[in-house]
Design a protein around this motif. Structure first.
Motif, PDB file in Angstrom:
ATOM      1  N   HIS A  19       0.855  -1.189   0.000  1.00  0.00           N
ATOM      2  CA  HIS A  19       0.000   0.000   0.000  1.00  0.00           C
ATOM      3  C   HIS A  19       0.884   1.229   0.000  1.00  0.00           C
ATOM      4  O   HIS A  19       2.075   1.151   0.310  1.00  0.00           O
ATOM      5  CB  HIS A  19      -0.894   0.004   1.248  1.00  0.00           C
ATOM      6  CG  HIS A  19      -0.140  -0.356   2.491  1.00  0.00           C
ATOM      7  ND1 HIS A  19      -0.144  -1.624   3.028  1.00  0.00           N
ATOM      8  CD2 HIS A  19       0.690   0.368   3.294  1.00  0.00           C
ATOM      9  CE1 HIS A  19       0.619  -1.663   4.098  1.00  0.00           C
ATOM     10  NE2 HIS A  19       1.152  -0.469   4.283  1.00  0.00           N
ATOM     11  N   ASP A  72       7.700  -5.047   3.756  1.00  0.00           N
ATOM     12  CA  ASP A  72       6.516  -4.946   4.616  1.00  0.00           C
ATOM     13  C   ASP A  72       5.386  -5.835   4.089  1.00  0.00           C
ATOM     14  O   ASP A  72       5.153  -5.896   2.867  1.00  0.00           O
ATOM     15  CB  ASP A  72       6.066  -3.479   4.620  1.00  0.00           C
ATOM     16  CG  ASP A  72       5.048  -3.173   5.689  1.00  0.00           C
ATOM     17  OD1 ASP A  72       5.382  -3.295   6.873  1.00  0.00           O
ATOM     18  OD2 ASP A  72       3.903  -2.806   5.331  1.00  0.00           O
ATOM     19  N   ARG A 101       0.389   0.114  19.499  1.00  0.00           N
ATOM     20  CA  ARG A 101       1.807  -0.257  19.538  1.00  0.00           C
ATOM     21  C   ARG A 101       2.719   0.889  19.957  1.00  0.00           C
ATOM     22  O   ARG A 101       3.937   0.790  19.825  1.00  0.00           O
ATOM     23  CB  ARG A 101       2.197  -0.777  18.149  1.00  0.00           C
ATOM     24  CG  ARG A 101       1.355  -1.954  17.686  1.00  0.00           C
ATOM     25  CD  ARG A 101       1.440  -2.162  16.181  1.00  0.00           C
ATOM     26  NE  ARG A 101       0.813  -1.052  15.472  1.00  0.00           N
ATOM     27  CZ  ARG A 101       0.796  -0.903  14.152  1.00  0.00           C
ATOM     28  NH1 ARG A 101       1.377  -1.804  13.378  1.00  0.00           N
ATOM     29  NH2 ARG A 101       0.200   0.134  13.594  1.00  0.00           N
ATOM     30  N   ARG A 110      13.921  -4.627   3.814  1.00  0.00           N
ATOM     31  CA  ARG A 110      12.936  -5.333   4.628  1.00  0.00           C
ATOM     32  C   ARG A 110      11.596  -5.100   3.930  1.00  0.00           C
ATOM     33  O   ARG A 110      11.240  -3.960   3.609  1.00  0.00           O
ATOM     34  CB  ARG A 110      12.957  -4.763   6.049  1.00  0.00           C
ATOM     35  CG  ARG A 110      11.939  -5.375   7.004  1.00  0.00           C
ATOM     36  CD  ARG A 110      10.691  -4.518   7.063  1.00  0.00           C
ATOM     37  NE  ARG A 110       9.760  -4.962   8.095  1.00  0.00           N
ATOM     38  CZ  ARG A 110       8.512  -4.531   8.192  1.00  0.00           C
ATOM     39  NH1 ARG A 110       8.058  -3.623   7.337  1.00  0.00           N
ATOM     40  NH2 ARG A 110       7.722  -4.953   9.136  1.00  0.00           N
ATOM     41  N   GLN A 148      -4.020   4.208   3.816  1.00  0.00           N
ATOM     42  CA  GLN A 148      -3.042   3.321   3.175  1.00  0.00           C
ATOM     43  C   GLN A 148      -3.710   2.499   2.060  1.00  0.00           C
ATOM     44  O   GLN A 148      -3.930   1.290   2.211  1.00  0.00           O
ATOM     45  CB  GLN A 148      -2.439   2.362   4.218  1.00  0.00           C
ATOM     46  CG  GLN A 148      -1.620   3.078   5.299  1.00  0.00           C
ATOM     47  CD  GLN A 148      -1.270   2.162   6.451  1.00  0.00           C
ATOM     48  OE1 GLN A 148      -2.146   1.745   7.212  1.00  0.00           O
ATOM     49  NE2 GLN A 148       0.003   1.849   6.605  1.00  0.00           N
ATOM     50  N   PHE A 153      -6.166  -3.619  10.911  1.00  0.00           N
ATOM     51  CA  PHE A 153      -6.172  -2.679  12.044  1.00  0.00           C
ATOM     52  C   PHE A 153      -7.548  -2.544  12.689  1.00  0.00           C
ATOM     53  O   PHE A 153      -7.731  -1.743  13.605  1.00  0.00           O
ATOM     54  CB  PHE A 153      -5.738  -1.285  11.576  1.00  0.00           C
ATOM     55  CG  PHE A 153      -4.263  -1.145  11.304  1.00  0.00           C
ATOM     56  CD1 PHE A 153      -3.349  -2.100  11.711  1.00  0.00           C
ATOM     57  CD2 PHE A 153      -3.782  -0.010  10.649  1.00  0.00           C
ATOM     58  CE1 PHE A 153      -1.990  -1.946  11.462  1.00  0.00           C
ATOM     59  CE2 PHE A 153      -2.428   0.150  10.403  1.00  0.00           C
ATOM     60  CZ  PHE A 153      -1.533  -0.814  10.799  1.00  0.00           C
TER      61      PHE A 153
HETATM   62  C1  NOJ Z   1       3.895  -4.058   9.188  1.00  0.00           C
HETATM   63  C2  NOJ Z   1       4.623  -2.964   9.883  1.00  0.00           C
HETATM   64  O1  NOJ Z   1       5.649  -3.528  10.656  1.00  0.00           O
HETATM   65  C3  NOJ Z   1       3.599  -2.238  10.705  1.00  0.00           C
HETATM   66  O2  NOJ Z   1       4.184  -1.327  11.573  1.00  0.00           O
HETATM   67  C4  NOJ Z   1       2.621  -1.586   9.775  1.00  0.00           C
HETATM   68  O3  NOJ Z   1       1.606  -0.982  10.542  1.00  0.00           O
HETATM   69  C5  NOJ Z   1       1.986  -2.590   8.824  1.00  0.00           C
HETATM   70  N1  NOJ Z   1       2.942  -3.490   8.281  1.00  0.00           N
HETATM   71  C6  NOJ Z   1       1.317  -1.905   7.669  1.00  0.00           C
HETATM   72  O4  NOJ Z   1       2.280  -1.326   6.830  1.00  0.00           O
END
Ligand code: NOJ
Length: 557
Positions: free
Chosen positions: A115, A206, A427, A204, A174, A152
């Motif tokens: 996204h 995502d 978080r 890395r 997003q 989420f």
């Molecule tokens: C994984 C990431 O580590 C996290 O922080 C994020 O909210 C989600 N992917 C969405 O990008």
């Protein structure tokens, strides 16, 4: 999909640098603040590279620092090829790569391909162009939503003023890309090259399992959960689509086309790596990606949700290690990152609450024995760094920071807090700015003695946890990590390789690694005799003569 060459990629080199690297995750907004505005930045990271060199890490992974409205802490990217002004400039990025190279530290960046941000120019163009336009094809717009839910919380679809809906598996800020659109494929190839040209040592990736969605966007079967790809199990229609393997093969070819020295990249003469974020419930789900011609690594996340139990730790270690052995793949171990509560806190609560978090736990309302959690987290660090393969350390874990649970609601920033209708505090508690020195917030987080409040508040009781307070204390958690990394660097048994479990009393994990290394961790309640050794190389806490106390780990020779 454009391919660099027609020849198939070779399996990854068994001696590749990343197979046994220790990588430190920098969350840029919370690492160090060079301009004193209360938010971390890239010059801040540069200014504190000494801390990372003293620690002895091989590489850093930078969480996103790209221009972003921060709907999700920067995992909502508005421009994949720039630096958000709050974090500095591209010149600051180059200076950081060069500064890190001078200290023998490689730089891995975060790529967010599932996204972008609702502020990305292509999404804005899609909104402006309207239904049926080519601009909308780059995203997933529909006249009717399906039943998918956002990771989420709440629906995964948001309606725009002209009546269409767009898909966002995370926050509404997003929008998900349409990975079956050639513009998207080509754009990310350019993004990879942009950062490779600037000398990064890897990416890395995502939510690497979600990019492609099942054709027709079928509803999720009510009651099903994302799970193992084995008979009788279901997988979500937005994950593990077969095109992913082909995509990662094409990325591998791009990375492999960057051998040797590259321009502004003194650090990186080694082939770059990819490390994929995939939360999968079962090793079988990961297996296809580890076949060796696409992704270099998948994070080994299994230990993060595991309670403090020798048996449960061993089960996870066995599953992950077996998968790595069977596939020749690489699953670096992880005990903490910016998405999960810090391990001091996880290990400091009633462990049944880790097995099955209650609504109270999701709100951060539980008793935490920080002293107990710290002892266990220190033992876990010795386990992490003794396991075969690479390891990731999340910033602040080397200081033994606990989760900050008491952030006031009005200061919380994680979109999960509101999207779960405040049923989960989110978080933020592991993303609090690091304490560098001093006895009160902001603990020298900002340069030049600035006293501006940090973007997330820090606890009042972290004076003993600052880097300065721990630097000269031989018993500090910081010095435990330093000692462990120094031993690991030189010891021929540590890093990649194999392990042999040793017969140990219930509640104790013990394994040997050749030549001449033994790890023991006592998860139980009673001291146990130290066995199989001549010398103690390192202990996570005081030993009782020849006994290993509860919640303590030891490296033996
Ligand atoms: C994984 C990431 O580590 C996290 O922080 C994020 O909210 C989600 N992917 C969405 O990008």
């Amino acid at each position: 999909m454009s391919a660099e060459t027609e020849s198939p990629a070779q399996p990854y080199d068994q001696g590749a640098w990343w197979r046994d690297a220790v990588v430190y995750q920098v969350y840029p907004r919370s690492f160090a603040d060079a301009n004193g505005d209360g938010e971390g930045d890239l010059p801040g990271v540069l200014s504190r590279l000494g801390h990372l060199a003293d620690l002895g890490v091989d590489a850093i992974w930078l969480s996103p620092f790209y221009p972003s409205p921060l709907a999700d802490g920067g995992y909502d990217v508005a421009d994949y090829c720039d630096v958000d002004p709050r974090y500095g400039t591209l010149a600051d990025f180059d200076a950081l790569v060069a500064g890190a190279a001078a200290k023998n530290i490689k730089v891995i960046v975060d790529i967010v391909p599932n996204h972008c941000s609702a502020e990305h120019p292509w999404f804005r163009a899609a909104l402006a162009a309207g239904p049926g336009s080519p601009e909308r094809e780059r995203f997933i717009f529909r006249d009717e939503p399906n039943n998918w839910q956002s990771v989420f919380g709440g629906p995964a679809w948001t309606r725009v003023p002209d009546g269409q809906w767009y898909l966002h598996l995370f926050d509404s800020g997003q929008p998900d890309w349409n990975w079956r659109h050639p513009d998207v494929v080509a754009m990310f190839e350019r993004v990879l090259r942009f950062w490779l040209d600037r000398g990064v040592a890897g990416f890395r990736i995502d939510v690497a399992n979600m990019l492609f969605k099942q054709d027709g966007l079928p509803d999720v079967v009510p009651g099903s959960q994302g799970g193992p790809l084995t008979p009788g199990h279901t997988s979500m229609p937005y994950e593990h689509q077969p095109e992913l393997l082909e995509l990662y093969r094409s990325w591998r070819k791009i990375l492999d086309s960057y051998p040797g020295d590259r321009g502004a990249a003194p650090a990186c003469t080694a082939p770059a790596c990819t490390v994929a974020e995939m939360w999968s419930g079962h090793p079988d789900q990961a297996r296809p990606y580890l076949s060796g011609d696409g992704l270099a690594q998948l994070f080994g996340f299994g230990l993060m949700p595991t309670p403090w139990s020798a048996e449960e730790f061993r089960t996870v270690i066995d599953a992950s290690h077996r998968l790595a052995r069977e596939t020749g793949g690489s699953l670096p171990w992880v005990l903490g990152n910016h998405d999960v509560p810090r391990m001091v806190t996880r290990f400091g609560v009633d462990q049944d609450l880790v097995r099955a978090p209650t609504p109270e736990v999701l709100l951060g309302r539980m008793d935490v024995d920080v002293e107990l959690g710290t002892r266990r987290a220190r033992a876990a660090a010795l386990l992490l760094l003794a396991l075969p393969g690479g390891a990731y350390i999340y910033q602040g874990d080397e200081l033994g920071l606990p989760e900050y649970l008491a952030i006031p609601d009005e200061a919380r920033q994680d979109p999960m807090f509101e999207r779960t209708l405040r049923a989960f505090i989110g978080r933020d508690g592991c993303r609090v700015p690091l304490p560098w020195s001093g006895t009160a917030p902001p603990y020298a987080f900002g340069a030049g003695g600035t006293r501006l409040p940090t973007w997330l508040p820090q606890p009042e009781d972290w004076a003993a946890l600052t880097v300065a307070a721990q630097r000269d204390d031989p018993g500090s958690t910081l010095n435990l990590y330093r000692a462990a990394l120094a031993i690991r660097r030189d010891h021929p048994a540590l890093g990649d390789g194999d392990l042999t479990w040793l017969d140990a009393p219930p509640g104790v994990l013990a394994f040997a690694r050749d030549p001449g290394f033994t790890l023991m961790v006592n998860f139980g309640a009673e001291p146990v005799p130290l066995a199989w050794h001549h010398d103690v190389l390192l202990a996570s806490g005081p030993l009782e003569g020849d006994l290993l106390p509860p919640d303590t780990g030891v490296w033996l020779a």
